[in-house]
Every structure is written in C-alpha cells, then in structure tokens.
Write a protein that holds these residues in place. Structure first.
Motif, PDB file in Angstrom:
ATOM      1  N   LYS A 122       0.858  -1.175   0.000  1.00 34.20           N
ATOM      2  CA  LYS A 122       0.000   0.000   0.000  1.00 34.20           C
ATOM      3  C   LYS A 122       0.898   1.230   0.000  1.00 34.20           C
ATOM      4  O   LYS A 122       1.987   1.214   0.577  1.00 34.20           O
ATOM      5  N   ASN A 123       0.439   2.312  -0.644  1.00 32.50           N
ATOM      6  CA  ASN A 123       1.311   3.462  -0.827  1.00 32.50           C
ATOM      7  C   ASN A 123       0.516   4.700  -1.193  1.00 32.50           C
ATOM      8  O   ASN A 123      -0.657   4.619  -1.543  1.00 32.50           O
ATOM      9  N   ASP A 124       1.177   5.845  -1.122  1.00 33.98           N
ATOM     10  CA  ASP A 124       0.591   7.097  -1.625  1.00 33.98           C
ATOM     11  C   ASP A 124       1.609   7.751  -2.563  1.00 33.98           C
ATOM     12  O   ASP A 124       1.914   8.926  -2.487  1.00 33.98           O
ATOM     13  N   PHE A 125       2.113   6.903  -3.458  1.00 33.27           N
ATOM     14  CA  PHE A 125       3.166   7.321  -4.389  1.00 33.27           C
ATOM     15  C   PHE A 125       2.651   8.258  -5.469  1.00 33.27           C
ATOM     16  O   PHE A 125       1.521   8.123  -5.927  1.00 33.27           O
ATOM     17  N   LYS A 126       3.498   9.200  -5.867  1.00 35.43           N
ATOM     18  CA  LYS A 126       3.267   9.993  -7.082  1.00 35.43           C
ATOM     19  C   LYS A 126       4.622  10.133  -7.767  1.00 35.43           C
ATOM     20  O   LYS A 126       5.616  10.412  -7.105  1.00 35.43           O
ATOM     21  N   PRO A 127       4.691   9.955  -9.097  1.00 35.73           N
ATOM     22  CA  PRO A 127       5.970  10.076  -9.801  1.00 35.73           C
ATOM     23  C   PRO A 127       6.353  11.543 -10.007  1.00 35.73           C
ATOM     24  O   PRO A 127       6.458  12.036 -11.118  1.00 35.73           O
TER      25      PRO A 127
ATOM     26  N   HIS B 284       8.425  14.356  -4.086  1.00 38.19           N
ATOM     27  CA  HIS B 284       7.201  13.899  -3.423  1.00 38.19           C
ATOM     28  C   HIS B 284       7.551  12.935  -2.289  1.00 38.19           C
ATOM     29  O   HIS B 284       8.325  12.003  -2.468  1.00 38.19           O
ATOM     30  N   ARG B 285       6.997  13.198  -1.111  1.00 40.41           N
ATOM     31  CA  ARG B 285       7.203  12.303   0.031  1.00 40.41           C
ATOM     32  C   ARG B 285       6.043  11.320   0.110  1.00 40.41           C
ATOM     33  O   ARG B 285       4.887  11.720  -0.031  1.00 40.41           O
ATOM     34  N   PHE B 286       6.347  10.061   0.330  1.00 37.27           N
ATOM     35  CA  PHE B 286       5.306   9.040   0.380  1.00 37.27           C
ATOM     36  C   PHE B 286       5.754   7.909   1.285  1.00 37.27           C
ATOM     37  O   PHE B 286       6.876   7.915   1.794  1.00 37.27           O
ATOM     38  N   SER B 287       4.849   6.968   1.499  1.00 33.56           N
ATOM     39  CA  SER B 287       5.244   5.810   2.310  1.00 33.56           C
ATOM     40  C   SER B 287       4.683   4.535   1.712  1.00 33.56           C
ATOM     41  O   SER B 287       3.668   4.549   1.005  1.00 33.56           O
ATOM     42  N   PHE B 288       5.409   3.447   1.970  1.00 37.69           N
ATOM     43  CA  PHE B 288       4.916   2.108   1.675  1.00 37.69           C
ATOM     44  C   PHE B 288       4.480   1.536   3.015  1.00 37.69           C
ATOM     45  O   PHE B 288       5.211   1.654   4.002  1.00 37.69           O
ATOM     46  N   ARG B 289       3.295   0.904   3.055  1.00 31.42           N
ATOM     47  CA  ARG B 289       2.792   0.378   4.316  1.00 31.42           C
ATOM     48  C   ARG B 289       2.505  -1.121   4.201  1.00 31.42           C
ATOM     49  O   ARG B 289       1.798  -1.551   3.295  1.00 31.42           O
ATOM     50  N   GLY B 290       3.095  -1.867   5.139  1.00 28.48           N
ATOM     51  CA  GLY B 290       2.839  -3.301   5.201  1.00 28.48           C
ATOM     52  C   GLY B 290       2.345  -3.668   6.579  1.00 28.48           C
ATOM     53  O   GLY B 290       2.252  -2.811   7.462  1.00 28.48           O
ATOM     54  N   ASP B 291       2.030  -4.937   6.772  1.00 26.02           N
ATOM     55  CA  ASP B 291       1.561  -5.406   8.085  1.00 26.02           C
ATOM     56  C   ASP B 291       2.627  -5.153   9.151  1.00 26.02           C
ATOM     57  O   ASP B 291       2.336  -4.971  10.319  1.00 26.02           O
ATOM     58  N   TRP B 292       3.883  -5.179   8.733  1.00 29.05           N
ATOM     59  CA  TRP B 292       5.016  -5.077   9.648  1.00 29.05           C
ATOM     60  C   TRP B 292       5.400  -3.647   9.976  1.00 29.05           C
ATOM     61  O   TRP B 292       6.218  -3.394  10.847  1.00 29.05           O
ATOM     62  N   GLY B 293       4.852  -2.676   9.259  1.00 32.61           N
ATOM     63  CA  GLY B 293       5.232  -1.287   9.501  1.00 32.61           C
ATOM     64  C   GLY B 293       5.240  -0.480   8.221  1.00 32.61           C
ATOM     65  O   GLY B 293       4.571  -0.849   7.251  1.00 32.61           O
ATOM     66  N   ALA B 294       6.008   0.595   8.218  1.00 28.06           N
ATOM     67  CA  ALA B 294       6.004   1.490   7.062  1.00 28.06           C
ATOM     68  C   ALA B 294       7.417   1.878   6.667  1.00 28.06           C
ATOM     69  O   ALA B 294       8.339   1.837   7.467  1.00 28.06           O
ATOM     70  N   VAL B 295       7.543   2.239   5.395  1.00 32.13           N
ATOM     71  CA  VAL B 295       8.803   2.739   4.840  1.00 32.13           C
ATOM     72  C   VAL B 295       8.563   4.194   4.445  1.00 32.13           C
ATOM     73  O   VAL B 295       7.589   4.496   3.757  1.00 32.13           O
ATOM     74  N   ASP B 296       9.441   5.089   4.919  1.00 30.27           N
ATOM     75  CA  ASP B 296       9.337   6.499   4.541  1.00 30.27           C
ATOM     76  C   ASP B 296      10.214   6.743   3.319  1.00 30.27           C
ATOM     77  O   ASP B 296      11.380   6.348   3.302  1.00 30.27           O
ATOM     78  N   CYS B 297       9.637   7.403   2.318  1.00 31.47           N
ATOM     79  CA  CYS B 297      10.327   7.557   1.051  1.00 31.47           C
ATOM     80  C   CYS B 297      10.182   8.973   0.512  1.00 31.47           C
ATOM     81  O   CYS B 297       9.265   9.702   0.882  1.00 31.47           O
ATOM     82  N   GLN B 298      11.093   9.317  -0.387  1.00 35.22           N
ATOM     83  CA  GLN B 298      10.989  10.572  -1.124  1.00 35.22           C
ATOM     84  C   GLN B 298      11.546  10.348  -2.520  1.00 35.22           C
ATOM     85  O   GLN B 298      12.625   9.760  -2.682  1.00 35.22           O
TER      86      GLN B 298
END
Length: 136
Positions: free
Chosen positions: A40-45, A49-63
């Motif tokens: 799951k994510n709120d990605f934009k190319p 843009h700051r976004f995250s990937f979300r899994g059952d185990w937690g989240a990844v912070d990305c840019q």
C-alpha cells in the motif's frame, strides 16, 4: 579488501521482461498497481514527493529523488534505521524491457535488512511480473 564504516552493500535484481517500458513504468508508478505487487502506498511520480509504503510489519518512509518517465525512477527508502535508495532503470530491448532495480545503502552491520531485501525483492519481482502478465 578492508571494510570501512562507509562501505555499503547493494541489492540488485535484473530481469528481461516481455513488455514495453511504458507498461512497466505504469506498474512502477500507479498506486493501485504498486499495491498489487509491492505494498500500500501514496506514491506519485513527482520529484521530491514524500510518500510511504505500508505493510503489516510497519512502514517505509520515502521521497522521490529522480523521475524520467519510462526510463528511470529513484526514491529514498528509510525504515528501521536503514537509510537507502532504490533505483529503477528501464532499458528497451528487442523483445521488451531490461528492468534493473538496485537498492543501495545497507551498512555492513545491517545484515538482517540486507538479507531480507535480497529475498523480498525476488518476491516483489515475481509479483510484478504477474501483474504485468495479466494486462491492464
């Protein structure tokens, strides 16, 4: 070869995929498609843009750090002390696309994260290929 504290490890996965770069690009950049093979994510190319990937185990912070449609995509990937960058490179071939993913920035003391990424990306790539094979 001496290991210094600054030396980092990379995970690289490369595949020849029988689809054009434009189609693979959509799977790498459209949130509903990313969710099917990655998380799951709120990605934009969009650059920065700051976004995250979300899994059952937690989240990844990305840019997002680089975007060149159907060619290259890079973003930071930070989770649990790991500060890394994921680089995607799409190169057209006669039969489709050479897709290369490199995740750089694993420190020598992050063996668990490194081994986990090596296994994880193989799985993600298999799921990505299923999404692409299914068509739009």
């Amino acid at each position: 070869m001496t290991h210094t504290a600054t030396q980092t490890l990379s995970v690289v996965v490369e595949r020849e995929i029988p689809h054009p770069p434009e189609k693979i690009w959509r799977a790498l950049t459209q949130p509903h498609l990313i969710e099917e093979w990655l998380m799951k994510n709120d990605f934009k190319p969009v650059l920065d843009h700051r976004f995250s990937f979300r899994g059952d185990w937690g989240a990844v912070d990305c840019q997002v750090t680089a975007v060149e449609p159907s060619k290259t995509l890079s973003y930071t990937w930070a989770a649990y002390g790991l500060e890394s960058v994921v680089n995607w490179t799409l190169t057209p071939t006669k039969t489709g696309t050479h897709l290369r993913m490199e995740q750089i920035g694993f420190r020598p003391d992050q063996q668990q994260a490194y081994q986990g990424a090596k296994v994880g990306w193989q799985r993600f790539f298999a799921s990505l290929e299923k999404v692409l094979a299914r068509g739009d």
